[in-house]
Scaffold this active site. Sequence first.
Site, PDB file in Angstrom:
ATOM      1  N   HIS A 155      29.006 -14.621 -38.675  1.00  0.00           N
ATOM      2  CA  HIS A 155      28.049 -15.160 -38.144  1.00  0.00           C
ATOM      3  C   HIS A 155      26.931 -16.083 -37.672  1.00  0.00           C
ATOM      4  CE1 HIS A 155      28.247 -11.498 -40.682  1.00  0.00           C
ATOM      5  NE2 HIS A 155      27.444 -11.122 -39.421  1.00  0.00           N
ATOM      6  N   PRO A 161      22.752  -8.193 -49.501  1.00  0.00           N
ATOM      7  CA  PRO A 161      22.558  -6.912 -48.335  1.00  0.00           C
ATOM      8  C   PRO A 161      20.751  -7.058 -48.094  1.00  0.00           C
ATOM      9  CG  PRO A 161      23.621  -6.652 -50.619  1.00  0.00           C
ATOM     10  CD  PRO A 161      23.397  -8.049 -50.553  1.00  0.00           C
ATOM     11  N   ASP A 208      14.958 -10.010 -39.093  1.00  0.00           N
ATOM     12  CA  ASP A 208      14.543  -8.475 -38.696  1.00  0.00           C
ATOM     13  C   ASP A 208      15.080  -7.547 -39.492  1.00  0.00           C
ATOM     14  OD1 ASP A 208      13.405  -8.709 -36.313  1.00  0.00           O
ATOM     15  OD2 ASP A 208      15.518  -9.069 -35.596  1.00  0.00           O
ATOM     16  N   ILE A 246      17.158  -9.342 -32.467  1.00  0.00           N
ATOM     17  CA  ILE A 246      18.201  -9.298 -31.651  1.00  0.00           C
ATOM     18  C   ILE A 246      19.188  -8.682 -33.601  1.00  0.00           C
ATOM     19  CG2 ILE A 246      20.588 -10.072 -31.007  1.00  0.00           C
ATOM     20  CD1 ILE A 246      19.253  -9.337 -29.168  1.00  0.00           C
ATOM     21  N   HIS A 304      25.623 -12.507 -32.628  1.00  0.00           N
ATOM     22  CA  HIS A 304      24.644 -11.590 -34.428  1.00  0.00           C
ATOM     23  C   HIS A 304      26.066 -12.600 -34.793  1.00  0.00           C
ATOM     24  CE1 HIS A 304      22.101  -9.692 -37.051  1.00  0.00           C
ATOM     25  NE2 HIS A 304      23.303  -9.748 -37.177  1.00  0.00           N
ATOM     26  N   GLU A 314      10.702   1.943 -57.980  1.00  0.00           N
ATOM     27  CA  GLU A 314      11.889   1.280 -58.940  1.00  0.00           C
ATOM     28  C   GLU A 314      12.645   0.440 -57.989  1.00  0.00           C
ATOM     29  OE1 GLU A 314      10.306   5.788 -58.887  1.00  0.00           O
ATOM     30  OE2 GLU A 314      10.312   4.549 -57.030  1.00  0.00           O
ATOM     31  N   PHE A 371      16.442   8.141 -61.818  1.00  0.00           N
ATOM     32  CA  PHE A 371      15.918   7.111 -60.738  1.00  0.00           C
ATOM     33  C   PHE A 371      16.368   6.113 -60.628  1.00  0.00           C
ATOM     34  CE2 PHE A 371      11.922   9.803 -61.387  1.00  0.00           C
ATOM     35  CZ  PHE A 371      12.415  10.804 -60.833  1.00  0.00           C
ATOM     36  N   ASP A 415      11.033  19.731 -66.562  1.00  0.00           N
ATOM     37  CA  ASP A 415      11.174  18.981 -64.849  1.00  0.00           C
ATOM     38  C   ASP A 415      12.236  19.707 -63.989  1.00  0.00           C
ATOM     39  OD1 ASP A 415       8.529  18.185 -65.132  1.00  0.00           O
ATOM     40  OD2 ASP A 415       9.444  15.541 -65.610  1.00  0.00           O
ATOM     41  N   HIS A 442      15.369  16.090 -62.002  1.00  0.00           N
ATOM     42  CA  HIS A 442      14.828  14.766 -62.881  1.00  0.00           C
ATOM     43  C   HIS A 442      16.334  14.432 -64.025  1.00  0.00           C
ATOM     44  CE1 HIS A 442      11.111  14.755 -60.688  1.00  0.00           C
ATOM     45  NE2 HIS A 442      10.410  14.139 -61.260  1.00  0.00           N
ATOM     46  N   ARG A 485      13.847  10.931 -74.743  1.00  0.00           N
ATOM     47  CA  ARG A 485      12.756  11.516 -73.768  1.00  0.00           C
ATOM     48  C   ARG A 485      12.493  12.561 -75.664  1.00  0.00           C
ATOM     49  NH1 ARG A 485      10.451  16.922 -71.386  1.00  0.00           N
ATOM     50  NH2 ARG A 485       8.431  16.693 -71.993  1.00  0.00           N
TER      51      ARG A 485
END
Length: 693
Positions: free
Chosen positions: A32, A121, A164, A196, A276, A434, A460, A492, A496, A543
């Site tokens: 790049h 990332p 960007d 770009i 790029h 999260e 999650f 739930d 979940h 739980r």
Amino acid sequence: MQPFEWTKLDEKAVNTARILAADAVEKVGNGHPGTAISLAPVAYLLYQKVLRFDPSDTNWLGRDRFILSIGHSSLTQYVQLYLSGAGLELSDLQALRTWGAKTPGHPEYGHTDGVEITTGPLGQGLASAVGFAYAQRYERGLFDPAAADGDSPFDHFTYVLAGDGDIQEGVTAEAASLAGHQQLGNLIAIYDANQISIEDDVDIAFSENVAERYRSYGWEVLEVNWRNADGYNEDLRALYDAIGQAQQNRTQPTLIILRTIIGWPCPNKQNTGGIHGSALGAAELAGLKEVLGFDTEECFAVADEVINHTRKQAAERARELRDKWQQRFDAWAAHNPEQLALFNRLESGELPEETLTALPSFEAGSSVATRAASGKVLGALGEVLPELWGGSADLAGSNNTTIANAVSFVPEQHSTATWKGNEYGRVLHFGIREHAMGSILNGIQLHGKTRSYGGTFLIFSDYMRPAVRLAALMNIPSIFVWTHDSIALGEDGPTHQPIEQLATLRAIPNLAVVRPADANETAIAWHEVLSRQAGPTGLALTRQNVPVFPRGVDGFADADGVRKGAYVLIDSPTDSVDVQLIATGSEVELAVLAREQLAAEGIGARVISAPCLEWFNEQSEDYRNSVLLPEVKARVSVEAAVSLGWHRYVGDTGRCVSIEHFGASADHKTLFEKFGITADAVVSAAKESIQAQ
């Protein structure tokens, strides 16, 4: 900052940086170059004129932190590390993106000196930078809270270069919202708004008003436009002044929107998607060199006067900055012996001796959810570990992640009827974010020696996966607390109820997934996690209440076996081991009950509690064979999740008591019965495995 100075040698060094970036990508044939070419003056300004940075000691405690969130433009940083003399040489730039090089395709923490975080990332760098800023403030609160702003040796800035793509990624929206809420005046981000991306002009997918969005988050937004009606003008003084203004704002993070042209001054490919992520090509590279006054036939050309200037300038700045900082540090150390002792302990990575004795002990025969046990452990450890801080993504009461009697890490003006805030508090509130929570935890861990954690439901963890994976890749000891760890969370329902999460998290190399069987296992697990200084951990907690096993009596082993990942909880009551039952978490109870039923039929079953398969795999072959007997092929795994991964342990003739489909809405006892997660099912599976021999 010092008055702005810019010489002809500085200008020549910037142009040299542009050419080096272009040559490096051209040599390897991929990479790049565009952003590295157009951001060369920005990076040079930061490294040579702004950052508190010592090229001879890139881990210097007093340094500012620099995060290249646009990790694909790795040469933006690599070239400056070379020019400043921070460990890279010209040969390293020539080896870009090749086997064994110090210059991989994206910057990697622990691989290249001077790289604070692995980026690649998009969004993760900017989001984790918020964690760096969190940590700087918290550490100042631990060591030097009374110092005037800017006077403490623990005061510094975190600078970010973002693009960007970073601004578009959702994780940065979550993190930026928190940064503004937290009033992180120590965070300064420069947004390279070149408009770009790989698909060319971002207008095809991106037209929002970024400045107003960040202002709504509570950021100070400054704009520096190098693209104007009179042509393109790299006004470095304007950028330098904007950075100086940002440094003066101690109650807001700052976003400097810098409008650039990607690839400038390349003659034909500037301001196009083609520059790029691709090499310039021979003709365009020659054109760039001609525009900048370089010999078109030379590659990796660095004039002696340039490298001598940049390295001398960087070294002299570092000596001056370091001398001033050291005076502050020495004065602090002389007047704060208790804080100095804490500082030295954290630098050594050691836990105080009283940590182990502080752990609560849970009474056999009682019934405690492991999430509740975890909360009690955190309360106890909070008394002896001031470096321990954390919270949850709006699930404190469910995750049990609040250290008892601690105030919240938030400006006091944001206190509520429930939570009392203080800028140096230790209870973290991430809101329903999260994704950002995972990134911020990584930033905290990378910044210094405190230990933070963040909680949410196991389901999650999917929102957190990019940050969890990066923590594993960087080998940093981030701690993720995931409760409601199976279909036993109950009513739930399937949205979940985690089914595949344990297996997919275990598939991440270098991530330890710890699922304790009872309260005492939970206590030991926390101590072991905090004792480790490498690799992230995910704690998967129940739980529902689970029984506390008797320890050291009635054949039950001590909970200390947790440290080895798996251990014999209770052995066969007969003269032989006919079948081995391997279970985790709440399902260990089912294995214990099945052992009793099998014993009534004359079948000897060994129960192995396996809270952490990753820790178990670290052990010697002799230990692993002493726990999971290789000669006993009849084996059953018991876990209320998909069986993926368990065949490695149970073998071809083993059986898995598992769930291979989504759950339903009902109480946990009904769900376990309806879906076959029962002691009877374990007994049946054991008999099948024995018969299959």
